[in-house]
Design a protein around this motif. Structure first.
Motif, PDB file in Angstrom:
ATOM      1  N   GLY A 221      -2.925   7.073  -4.778  1.00 40.50           N
ATOM      2  CA  GLY A 221      -3.878   6.614  -5.954  1.00 40.50           C
ATOM      3  C   GLY A 221      -3.882   7.528  -7.278  1.00 40.50           C
ATOM      4  O   GLY A 221      -4.781   7.599  -8.009  1.00 40.50           O
ATOM      5  N   GLU A 222      -3.068   8.564  -7.107  1.00 40.05           N
ATOM      6  CA  GLU A 222      -2.848   9.525  -8.291  1.00 40.05           C
ATOM      7  C   GLU A 222      -2.438   8.951  -9.628  1.00 40.05           C
ATOM      8  O   GLU A 222      -2.928   9.234 -10.839  1.00 40.05           O
ATOM      9  N   ILE A 223      -1.439   8.039  -9.546  1.00 35.89           N
ATOM     10  CA  ILE A 223      -1.257   7.008 -10.845  1.00 35.89           C
ATOM     11  C   ILE A 223      -1.065   5.682 -10.495  1.00 35.89           C
ATOM     12  O   ILE A 223      -0.851   5.242  -9.298  1.00 35.89           O
ATOM     13  N   LYS A 224      -0.999   4.823 -11.778  1.00 39.70           N
ATOM     14  CA  LYS A 224      -0.745   3.373 -11.465  1.00 39.70           C
ATOM     15  C   LYS A 224       0.858   3.354 -12.077  1.00 39.70           C
ATOM     16  O   LYS A 224       1.140   3.838 -13.101  1.00 39.70           O
ATOM     17  N   LEU A 225       1.670   2.726 -11.336  1.00 40.81           N
ATOM     18  CA  LEU A 225       3.068   2.622 -11.548  1.00 40.81           C
ATOM     19  C   LEU A 225       3.275   1.171 -11.761  1.00 40.81           C
ATOM     20  O   LEU A 225       2.908   0.126 -10.843  1.00 40.81           O
ATOM     21  N   ALA A 226       4.426   0.923 -12.558  1.00 34.78           N
ATOM     22  CA  ALA A 226       4.833  -0.432 -12.653  1.00 34.78           C
ATOM     23  C   ALA A 226       6.501  -0.468 -13.151  1.00 34.78           C
ATOM     24  O   ALA A 226       6.944   0.354 -13.740  1.00 34.78           O
TER      25      ALA A 226
END
Length: 334
Positions: A170-175
């Motif tokens: 939950g440290e970053i949002k990745l795509a």
């Protein structure tokens, strides 16, 4: 003592091993000999075994004597005299090297073996040698692996793995972001077909339906469909909408397509960067590092029925899959 007086008596372990050889052995001769020994163990006469197996009486007696003399070793053929093998182990290794180097047919390999190694053999012998080395005849595929920098590829693998772990915590949002085109006639695939027939579908023609999509670490899929050509401006607009949809900082993994790095959209990308968008460009010729490539493959080869479509049908079918991603159609983000 006459041959008829000799009897075969097996232990339970021998019966079990012989039954396994008879059912699963790789050599048909060993399977037949194992069957002969099992029948004799049941108390059947040589004549009864001959009648059941439909082989010569002398053959049954030889199988029996070989078993009594050498046990399981007696099931195997002894070295035979005759002409030396046409293909040595070295020749087989050479064939394997050629097969890896180039997509050659067996007749082509046979000719090359004659020209370069001076070995005369049949196409069948070449095929048998390759099968012995666990080679099979199947369709080739296009690959970019030979063009890429393996060191940079491995570095990118490690970096992406770290980003994925951060997204899981939950440290970053990745795509993963990419674009793909869908045609009225789908890519060819294998299909069960009656022998001697051909599985045919209508060869429809028309404009390609283009899709821009982002597979987000939250499990969501953000996408846009359009019939026009995918341009740099359209791509920049898509990124802006994607960032707004996510509602916060976002790290995007994408390839080096020209529309992703076009000079005209650099000011827009700079603005999006200030708003929290980070672009991670993959090394050249590394499509397998972009997980969304699997989405395109599944859509075209698994989730979409193999049939010709009108423009309306194509847009409806592609839209249904995109809208149902995560519920009707699922993949694991990693």
């Amino acid at each position: 003592m006459s041959r008829q007086a000799k009897t075969v008596t097996l232990s339970e372990e021998e019966r079990r091993r012989l039954a396994w050889i008879e059912e699963r052995g790789s050599d048909w001769r060993e399977r037949r000999r194992a069957r002969t020994v099992l029948l004799l163990d049941q108390g059947r006469s040589i004549d009864a075994v001959v009648a059941q197996q439909r082989i010569h009486r002398e053959t049954v007696a030889c199988h029996r004597d070989a078993w009594l003399a050498r046990s399981f070793q007696g099931l195997r053929d002894l070295p035979r005299s005759g002409a030396p093998r046409k293909l040595s182990e070295t020749h087989k290794q050479v064939l394997c090297a050629w097969a890896k180097e180039e997509a050659c047919t067996a007749p082509q390999l046979k000719i090359r073996l004659s020209d370069e190694q001076g070995v005369q053999g049949s196409v069948w012998r070449v095929q048998r040698a390759l099968k012995e080395k666990k080679y099979v005849w199947k369709r080739t595929r296009h690959s970019l692996r030979k063009k890429r920098d393996e060191a940079k590829f491995r570095e990118a693998q490690v970096a992406i793995a770290e980003l994925v772990e951060k997204s899981k915590r939950g440290e970053i949002k990745l795509a993963y972001v990419d674009e793909s085109g869908f045609a009225h006639a789908q890519p060819n695939r294998n299909a069960w077909t009656e022998k001697g027939e051909v599985h045919l579908i209508t060869a429809e023609r028309g404009k390609r339906l283009n899709v821009l999509a982002a597979w987000i670490s939250t499990g969501a899929l953000f996408s846009a469909m359009f019939w026009e050509t995918t341009t740099a401006a359209a791509f920049a607009g898509f990124l802006g909408l994607l960032l707004k949809s996510v509602g916060g900082p976002l790290t995007v993994i994408l390839d080096n397509a020209s529309i992703h790095k076009a000079k005209a959209i650099q000011p827009v990308l700079a603005l999006l960067k200030q708003q929290g968008l980070t672009l991670i460009f993959l090394p050249p010729y590394s499509p397998e590092l972009n997980r969304i490539e699997l989405l395109w493959h599944k859509m075209k080869h698994e989730w979409m029925t193999f049939k010709a479509r009108t423009s309306e049908m194509l847009e409806a079918d592609v839209g249904k899959i995109l809208d149902g991603f995560g519920s009707d159609c699922r993949m694991t983000f990693c």
